[in-house]
Design a protein around this motif. Structure first.
Motif, PDB file in Angstrom:
ATOM      1  N   SER A 161      70.264 -18.462  36.689  1.00  0.00           N
ATOM      2  CA  SER A 161      71.531 -17.839  37.096  1.00  0.00           C
ATOM      3  C   SER A 161      72.703 -18.719  36.661  1.00  0.00           C
ATOM      4  O   SER A 161      72.516 -19.880  36.284  1.00  0.00           O
ATOM      5  CB  SER A 161      71.530 -17.682  38.623  1.00  0.00           C
ATOM      6  OG  SER A 161      72.727 -17.134  39.096  1.00  0.00           O
TER       7      SER A 161
ATOM      8  N   ASP B 194      63.473 -22.861  37.567  1.00  0.00           N
ATOM      9  CA  ASP B 194      64.199 -22.255  38.688  1.00  0.00           C
ATOM     10  C   ASP B 194      63.181 -21.856  39.756  1.00  0.00           C
ATOM     11  O   ASP B 194      61.999 -21.675  39.468  1.00  0.00           O
ATOM     12  CB  ASP B 194      64.989 -21.009  38.222  1.00  0.00           C
ATOM     13  CG  ASP B 194      66.199 -20.708  39.096  1.00  0.00           C
ATOM     14  OD1 ASP B 194      67.334 -20.852  38.620  1.00  0.00           O
ATOM     15  OD2 ASP B 194      66.003 -20.328  40.275  1.00  0.00           O
TER      16      ASP B 194
ATOM     17  N   THR C 112      80.381 -17.385  39.270  1.00  0.00           N
ATOM     18  CA  THR C 112      78.926 -17.206  39.172  1.00  0.00           C
ATOM     19  C   THR C 112      78.458 -16.510  40.450  1.00  0.00           C
ATOM     20  O   THR C 112      79.235 -16.389  41.408  1.00  0.00           O
ATOM     21  CB  THR C 112      78.203 -18.563  39.074  1.00  0.00           C
ATOM     22  OG1 THR C 112      78.383 -19.243  40.325  1.00  0.00           O
ATOM     23  CG2 THR C 112      78.710 -19.431  37.932  1.00  0.00           C
TER      24      THR C 112
ATOM     25  N   TYR D 146      77.259 -29.746  51.465  1.00  0.00           N
ATOM     26  CA  TYR D 146      77.610 -29.671  50.036  1.00  0.00           C
ATOM     27  C   TYR D 146      78.386 -30.917  49.619  1.00  0.00           C
ATOM     28  O   TYR D 146      78.090 -31.543  48.592  1.00  0.00           O
ATOM     29  CB  TYR D 146      78.428 -28.399  49.797  1.00  0.00           C
ATOM     30  CG  TYR D 146      78.559 -28.023  48.347  1.00  0.00           C
ATOM     31  CD1 TYR D 146      77.501 -27.406  47.674  1.00  0.00           C
ATOM     32  CD2 TYR D 146      79.730 -28.266  47.640  1.00  0.00           C
ATOM     33  CE1 TYR D 146      77.616 -27.061  46.338  1.00  0.00           C
ATOM     34  CE2 TYR D 146      79.851 -27.915  46.314  1.00  0.00           C
ATOM     35  CZ  TYR D 146      78.798 -27.308  45.661  1.00  0.00           C
ATOM     36  OH  TYR D 146      78.916 -26.965  44.340  1.00  0.00           O
TER      37      TYR D 146
ATOM     38  N   ILE E 254      83.987 -21.614  39.419  1.00  0.00           N
ATOM     39  CA  ILE E 254      83.538 -20.900  38.220  1.00  0.00           C
ATOM     40  C   ILE E 254      82.875 -19.606  38.707  1.00  0.00           C
ATOM     41  O   ILE E 254      82.058 -19.658  39.642  1.00  0.00           O
ATOM     42  CB  ILE E 254      82.496 -21.738  37.432  1.00  0.00           C
ATOM     43  CG1 ILE E 254      82.911 -23.217  37.284  1.00  0.00           C
ATOM     44  CG2 ILE E 254      82.207 -21.084  36.075  1.00  0.00           C
ATOM     45  CD1 ILE E 254      84.140 -23.498  36.486  1.00  0.00           C
TER      46      ILE E 254
HETATM   47  P1  NAD Z   1      73.915 -19.895  41.011  1.00  0.00           P
HETATM   48  O1  NAD Z   1      73.565 -19.613  42.423  1.00  0.00           O
HETATM   49  O2  NAD Z   1      74.413 -18.811  40.148  1.00  0.00           O
HETATM   50  O3  NAD Z   1      72.687 -20.593  40.256  1.00  0.00           O
HETATM   51  C1  NAD Z   1      71.945 -21.606  40.853  1.00  0.00           C
HETATM   52  C2  NAD Z   1      70.494 -21.464  40.444  1.00  0.00           C
HETATM   53  O4  NAD Z   1      69.764 -22.550  41.056  1.00  0.00           O
HETATM   54  C3  NAD Z   1      69.845 -20.168  40.936  1.00  0.00           C
HETATM   55  O5  NAD Z   1      69.166 -19.522  39.889  1.00  0.00           O
HETATM   56  C4  NAD Z   1      68.886 -20.618  42.013  1.00  0.00           C
HETATM   57  O6  NAD Z   1      67.712 -19.820  42.116  1.00  0.00           O
HETATM   58  C5  NAD Z   1      68.547 -22.028  41.545  1.00  0.00           C
HETATM   59  N1  NAD Z   1      68.058 -22.833  42.655  1.00  0.00           N
HETATM   60  C6  NAD Z   1      68.584 -22.925  43.908  1.00  0.00           C
HETATM   61  N2  NAD Z   1      67.827 -23.724  44.651  1.00  0.00           N
HETATM   62  C7  NAD Z   1      66.791 -24.153  43.872  1.00  0.00           C
HETATM   63  C8  NAD Z   1      65.680 -24.982  44.102  1.00  0.00           C
HETATM   64  N3  NAD Z   1      65.462 -25.532  45.299  1.00  0.00           N
HETATM   65  N4  NAD Z   1      64.832 -25.205  43.078  1.00  0.00           N
HETATM   66  C9  NAD Z   1      65.045 -24.626  41.865  1.00  0.00           C
HETATM   67  N5  NAD Z   1      66.076 -23.821  41.606  1.00  0.00           N
HETATM   68  C10 NAD Z   1      66.944 -23.581  42.597  1.00  0.00           C
HETATM   69  O7  NAD Z   1      74.995 -21.068  41.102  1.00  0.00           O
HETATM   70  P2  NAD Z   1      75.873 -21.787  39.975  1.00  0.00           P
HETATM   71  O8  NAD Z   1      77.282 -21.505  40.322  1.00  0.00           O
HETATM   72  O9  NAD Z   1      75.351 -21.517  38.633  1.00  0.00           O
HETATM   73  O10 NAD Z   1      75.590 -23.291  40.382  1.00  0.00           O
HETATM   74  C11 NAD Z   1      74.901 -24.199  39.521  1.00  0.00           C
HETATM   75  C12 NAD Z   1      75.272 -25.601  39.934  1.00  0.00           C
HETATM   76  O11 NAD Z   1      76.682 -25.764  39.763  1.00  0.00           O
HETATM   77  C13 NAD Z   1      74.987 -25.935  41.393  1.00  0.00           C
HETATM   78  O12 NAD Z   1      74.540 -27.266  41.496  1.00  0.00           O
HETATM   79  C14 NAD Z   1      76.347 -25.790  42.048  1.00  0.00           C
HETATM   80  O13 NAD Z   1      76.470 -26.553  43.218  1.00  0.00           O
HETATM   81  C15 NAD Z   1      77.240 -26.291  40.942  1.00  0.00           C
HETATM   82  N6  NAD Z   1      78.632 -25.900  41.039  1.00  0.00           N
HETATM   83  C16 NAD Z   1      78.998 -24.590  40.875  1.00  0.00           C
HETATM   84  C17 NAD Z   1      80.338 -24.265  40.976  1.00  0.00           C
HETATM   85  C18 NAD Z   1      80.817 -22.861  40.783  1.00  0.00           C
HETATM   86  O14 NAD Z   1      82.009 -22.621  41.011  1.00  0.00           O
HETATM   87  N7  NAD Z   1      79.997 -21.918  40.379  1.00  0.00           N
HETATM   88  C19 NAD Z   1      81.287 -25.239  41.250  1.00  0.00           C
HETATM   89  C20 NAD Z   1      80.871 -26.550  41.415  1.00  0.00           C
HETATM   90  C21 NAD Z   1      79.535 -26.872  41.293  1.00  0.00           C
END
Ligand code: NAD
Length: 260
Positions: free
Chosen positions: A16, A37, A193, A158, A191
């Motif tokens: 994702s 994942d 997502t 977080y 971002i």
């Molecule tokens: P998302 O929810 O779209 O994707 C995260 C993915 O991680 C999912 O496919 C989920 O199944 C997988 N996942 C969750 N727990 C897991 C586990 N225990 N083992 C394996 N896979 C696991 O989120 P995203 O926005 O793509 O986030 C990705 C990373 O970016 C995360 O670490 C998040 O904290 C970080 N982040 C995102 C944002 C944002 O605005 N989207 C901002 C700052 C940081």
């Protein structure tokens, strides 16, 4: 640009959001990919997206929970068995957890968020660094957050875990630079997502898109970032072009974290 030809890149959270976008970008640049994942359906969708664009892509899917060290070892072992090495590692899987004041945050929720976001990143580093040290080269990008360099509020688990990712990044960078391994973190802001969509829905399930528009007004660019923008940064940071960018934590947030 084909910066990843003959290179093997492992991406966690590849089912994702940012992991999906990075997988597509890095596959377009020629990498052999190991996509990890918890969600196997998400992994299959990412694989489909890639193989539609690049039918010759070599991809290994591993369903694993990064919060369990044995499963982290499993994806590293599977990578070595299939491709024999690891050149790049996007240590990215994470969850946001429920938003709440610290007093109401809940110990179980805190433990859950920390076990995925911090322990998962640590286990990944532990097992991948061993492989890269033997090889004498490699690049690692850990996903932190603006919540790992600034206070955000209502996010005890977080914030603690993402500040921890920054600490792990700097610590292992100091240890492993001498072995030719470049280690850095990204600190994304908001971002768009599925994670951010779910977060906005926690505020208002029905009108989350309106909430989102309000949410980005304080941002200097007044918009959400795109997963593809993060993917482009990650591709640069995992490539040979950025080896001397080391121990750095790089915001990608439209300038938000620099605003007073
Ligand atoms: P998302 O929810 O779209 O994707 C995260 C993915 O991680 C999912 O496919 C989920 O199944 C997988 N996942 C969750 N727990 C897991 C586990 N225990 N083992 C394996 N896979 C696991 O989120 P995203 O926005 O793509 O986030 C990705 C990373 O970016 C995360 O670490 C998040 O904290 C970080 N982040 C995102 C944002 C944002 O605005 N989207 C901002 C700052 C940081």
């Amino acid at each position: 640009m084909k910066r990843f030809e003959n290179k093997v890149v492992v991406i966690t959270g590849a089912g994702s959001g940012l992991g999906h976008a990075a997988a597509v970008r890095i596959a377009e640049e020629g990498a052999k990919l190991v996509l990890v994942d918890l969600n196997s359906d998400g992994l299959k969708k990412t694989e489909e997206t890639i193989t539609q664009k690049i039918p010759t892509s070599e991809i290994l899917l591993v369903t694993a929970n990064v919060a369990e060290e044995s499963e982290v070892k499993k994806y590293v072992d599977a990578t070595i068995e299939k491709f024999g090495t690891i050149d790049g590692f996007f240590n990215n899987a994470g969850i946001e957890g429920k938003q709440n004041l610290t007093e109401d945050f809940g110990t179980d929720e805190f433990d859950k968020v920390v076990s995925v976001n911090l322990n998962g990143v640590f286990y990944g580093l532990k097992h991948v660094l061993k492989v890269m040290k033997e090889k004498g080269q490699g690049s690692i990008v850990n996903t932190a957050s603006v919540g790992g360099i600034r206070g955000v509020g209502n996010q005890s688990g977080y914030a603690a875990s993402k500040h921890g990712v920054v600490g792990l990044t700097r610590n292992s960078a100091i240890e492993y630079g001498q072995y030719g391994i470049s280690i850095k973190a990204i600190a994304p802001g908001a971002i768009m997502t599925p994670m951010v969509e779910a977060s906005l829905k926690q505020i208002d399930e029905e009108n989350w898109e309106e909430v989102g528009k309000e949410f980005v007004q304080p941002n200097p660019m007044k918009r959400f970032g795109k997963p593809e923008e993060v993917a482009a940064l990650v591709a640069f940071l995992l490539s040979d072009e950025s080896q001397f960018v080391h121990a750095a934590v790089i915001p990608i947030d439209g300038g938000q974290s620099y605003k007073y």
